[in-house]
Scaffold this active site. Structure first.
Site, PDB file in Angstrom:
ATOM      1  CE1 TYR A  41      -4.576  -2.204   5.004  1.00 41.99           C
ATOM      2  CE2 TYR A  41      -3.420  -0.094   4.540  1.00 41.99           C
ATOM      3  CZ  TYR A  41      -4.092  -1.178   4.297  1.00 41.99           C
ATOM      4  OH  TYR A  41      -4.293  -1.108   2.817  1.00 41.99           O
ATOM      5  CB  SER A  43      -0.724  -0.017   1.100  1.00 42.38           C
ATOM      6  OG  SER A  43      -1.431   1.226   1.467  1.00 42.38           O
TER       7      SER A  43
HETATM    8  P1  NAD Z   1     -11.804  -5.354  -0.394  1.00 40.87           P
HETATM    9  O1  NAD Z   1     -12.734  -5.453   0.799  1.00 40.87           O
HETATM   10  O2  NAD Z   1     -12.581  -5.514  -1.660  1.00 40.87           O
HETATM   11  O3  NAD Z   1     -10.901  -6.719  -0.486  1.00 40.87           O
HETATM   12  C1  NAD Z   1     -10.343  -7.318   0.595  1.00 40.87           C
HETATM   13  C2  NAD Z   1     -10.616  -8.699   0.810  1.00 40.87           C
HETATM   14  O4  NAD Z   1     -10.096  -9.488   1.940  1.00 40.87           O
HETATM   15  C3  NAD Z   1     -12.053  -8.792   1.148  1.00 40.87           C
HETATM   16  O5  NAD Z   1     -12.893  -9.162  -0.025  1.00 40.87           O
HETATM   17  C4  NAD Z   1     -11.867  -9.826   2.106  1.00 40.87           C
HETATM   18  O6  NAD Z   1     -12.943 -11.050   1.499  1.00 40.87           O
HETATM   19  C5  NAD Z   1     -10.557 -10.478   2.189  1.00 40.87           C
HETATM   20  N1  NAD Z   1     -10.258 -10.621   3.492  1.00 40.87           N
HETATM   21  C6  NAD Z   1     -10.401  -9.890   4.609  1.00 40.87           C
HETATM   22  N2  NAD Z   1      -9.968 -10.595   5.727  1.00 40.87           N
HETATM   23  C7  NAD Z   1      -9.635 -11.919   5.470  1.00 40.87           C
HETATM   24  C8  NAD Z   1      -9.322 -13.193   6.016  1.00 40.87           C
HETATM   25  N3  NAD Z   1      -8.899 -13.235   7.298  1.00 40.87           N
HETATM   26  N4  NAD Z   1      -9.482 -14.275   5.382  1.00 40.87           N
HETATM   27  C9  NAD Z   1      -9.692 -14.287   3.808  1.00 40.87           C
HETATM   28  N5  NAD Z   1      -9.938 -13.179   3.265  1.00 40.87           N
HETATM   29  C10 NAD Z   1     -10.045 -12.107   4.195  1.00 40.87           C
HETATM   30  O7  NAD Z   1     -10.745  -4.019  -0.429  1.00 40.87           O
HETATM   31  P2  NAD Z   1      -9.689  -3.869  -1.594  1.00 40.87           P
HETATM   32  O8  NAD Z   1      -9.371  -2.267  -1.329  1.00 40.87           O
HETATM   33  O9  NAD Z   1      -9.937  -4.415  -2.857  1.00 40.87           O
HETATM   34  O10 NAD Z   1      -8.308  -4.523  -0.855  1.00 40.87           O
HETATM   35  C11 NAD Z   1      -7.412  -5.289  -1.384  1.00 40.87           C
HETATM   36  C12 NAD Z   1      -6.054  -5.093  -1.094  1.00 40.87           C
HETATM   37  O11 NAD Z   1      -5.774  -3.973  -1.403  1.00 40.87           O
HETATM   38  C13 NAD Z   1      -5.930  -5.163   0.591  1.00 40.87           C
HETATM   39  O12 NAD Z   1      -4.718  -5.884   0.792  1.00 40.87           O
HETATM   40  C14 NAD Z   1      -5.865  -3.716   0.739  1.00 40.87           C
HETATM   41  O13 NAD Z   1      -4.956  -3.631   1.983  1.00 40.87           O
HETATM   42  C15 NAD Z   1      -5.082  -3.269  -0.508  1.00 40.87           C
HETATM   43  N6  NAD Z   1      -5.295  -1.719  -0.678  1.00 40.87           N
HETATM   44  C16 NAD Z   1      -6.433  -1.222  -0.828  1.00 40.87           C
HETATM   45  C17 NAD Z   1      -6.488   0.193  -1.009  1.00 40.87           C
HETATM   46  C18 NAD Z   1      -7.569   0.904  -1.198  1.00 40.87           C
HETATM   47  O14 NAD Z   1      -7.628   2.294  -1.009  1.00 40.87           O
HETATM   48  N7  NAD Z   1      -8.547   0.193  -1.382  1.00 40.87           N
HETATM   49  C19 NAD Z   1      -5.198   0.688  -0.832  1.00 40.87           C
HETATM   50  C20 NAD Z   1      -3.940   0.318  -0.732  1.00 40.87           C
HETATM   51  C21 NAD Z   1      -3.875  -1.285  -0.710  1.00 40.87           C
END
Ligand code: NAD
Ligand code: MG
Length: 293
Positions: A197, A184
């Site tokens: 985080y 991230s």
């Molecule tokens: P999202 O909520 O759509 O996806 C995260 C997914 O992780 C969820 O769908 C959930 O099913 C899964 N998850 C959470 N805890 C879990 C567990 N214990 N076991 C199995 N699955 C689990 O959100 P997203 O933004 O698409 O996130 C995807 C990745 O991107 C994450 O690692 C997040 O930290 C990272 N990220 C997101 C952003 C943003 O702004 N959205 C920015 C930087 C990084």
């Protein structure tokens, strides 16, 4: 915060559900809807490959799953509990002609992580691309607001699960395989309300670089993606304070949040031969913020 604790040595059946605080958010309930549609026709870049994408039900993971499907991969998604979102991702991947598998459960439990890999191997006999993308995020104004349970579970989901999955996948990964981890922008810039985080994301980048050193001799490439603010359930559905969501992405040089389909091509690039001379690196789909490394 929920009072659930999860430790690897606790029997999975006795682990409290970790979504007591309403997380993870469901994309089916998010408005406006994130844009996950691939933006160009497929060209067979992942033909014959099997990919496992964690957090593949929604957000960045869904957009990556459907793009991989369009490019010819068989796609397994692992997710926590959002069955509605997972069903939709399965459907849209099948509409792209892909065989799919959707596996719910807590990847912070090493037994479950092993079981997920076992199911993929049972189904297709191979694993070529592992996308470690599942993650959770809880905002806290003060460092003293972070309960030990939250600290433990954020690390367990965001980084321990990556170890468990890589350990389970390692015997199946052959020359030409690729691992892609989601880190991230918070790792590079810091984030005052996401101390735990962002610390896990720092660990993920370090893990990516070290795992590259460890595996590249066997022809397995390991890279990462460090998104900026992307419109997915993660932030608007509980991961960030409401007042921040109103201005989500505005402070980027582009002045807007990104959409999942603006991030997924990074994963495709790192998964396929287009990036055959890249390993140990991080891509930065973040709206124009320049960060080191
Ligand atoms: P999202 O909520 O759509 O996806 C995260 C997914 O992780 C969820 O769908 C959930 O099913 C899964 N998850 C959470 N805890 C879990 C567990 N214990 N076991 C199995 N699955 C689990 O959100 P997203 O933004 O698409 O996130 C995807 C990745 O991107 C994450 O690692 C997040 O930290 C990272 N990220 C997101 C952003 C943003 O702004 N959205 C920015 C930087 C990084
Ligand atoms: Mg989800």
């Amino acid at each position: 915060m929920p009072d659930a604790t999860r430790t690897p040595d606790v029997d999975a059946a006795h682990i409290e559900p970790i979504h007591q605080d309403g997380l993870p958010g469901h994309e089916s309930q998010l408005e406006p809807k994130p844009d996950w549609q691939p933006r160009y026709p497929g060209s067979g870049r992942l033909k014959g490959k099997v990919a496992l994408i964690t957090g593949g039900d929604s957000g960045i993971g869904r957009a990556t799953a459907v793009l991989f499907a369009r490019e010819g991969a068989k796609v397994a998604i692992a997710y926590l509990c959002e069955h509605d979102d997972a069903k939709k991702t399965e459907r849209i991947c099948r509409e792209e002609g892909a065989e799919t598998l959707a596996i719910p459960g807590d990847l912070g439990d090493p037994d479950h992580a092993r079981e997920v890999v076992r199911q993929v191997i049972d189904e297709w006999g191979q694993l070529d691309v592992l996308v470690n993308n599942a993650g959770e995020q809880h905002a806290a104004r003060d460092v003293t607001d972070i309960a030990p349970e939250q600290l433990q579970r954020t690390f367990q989901t965001n980084i321990f699960a990556m170890f468990y999955l890589v350990q389970a996948a390692r015997p199946h990964l052959k020359k030409g395989a690729a691992i892609i981890n989601t880190t991230s922008i918070t790792m590079y810039q810091g984030s005052p309300e996401l101390l735990d985080y962002s610390a896990t994301k720092g660990a993920i980048t370090a893990f990516t670089r070290s795992l590259n050193d460890n595996l590249i001799g066997d022809g397995i490439r390991v890279n990462a993606v460090a998104p900026g603010p992307i419109w997915t359930p993660l932030n608007p559905m509980g991961g960030a304070p409401k007042e921040k969501i109103a201005k989500f992405g505005e402070s980027t040089p582009m002045g807007r949040p990104g959409q999942p389909n603006e991030v997924a091509p990074c994963y495709l690039f790192l998964a396929c031969e287009d990036s055959s001379y890249m390993s140990g690196q991080v891509l930065h789909p973040n709206g124009g913020t320049v960060v080191g490394g």
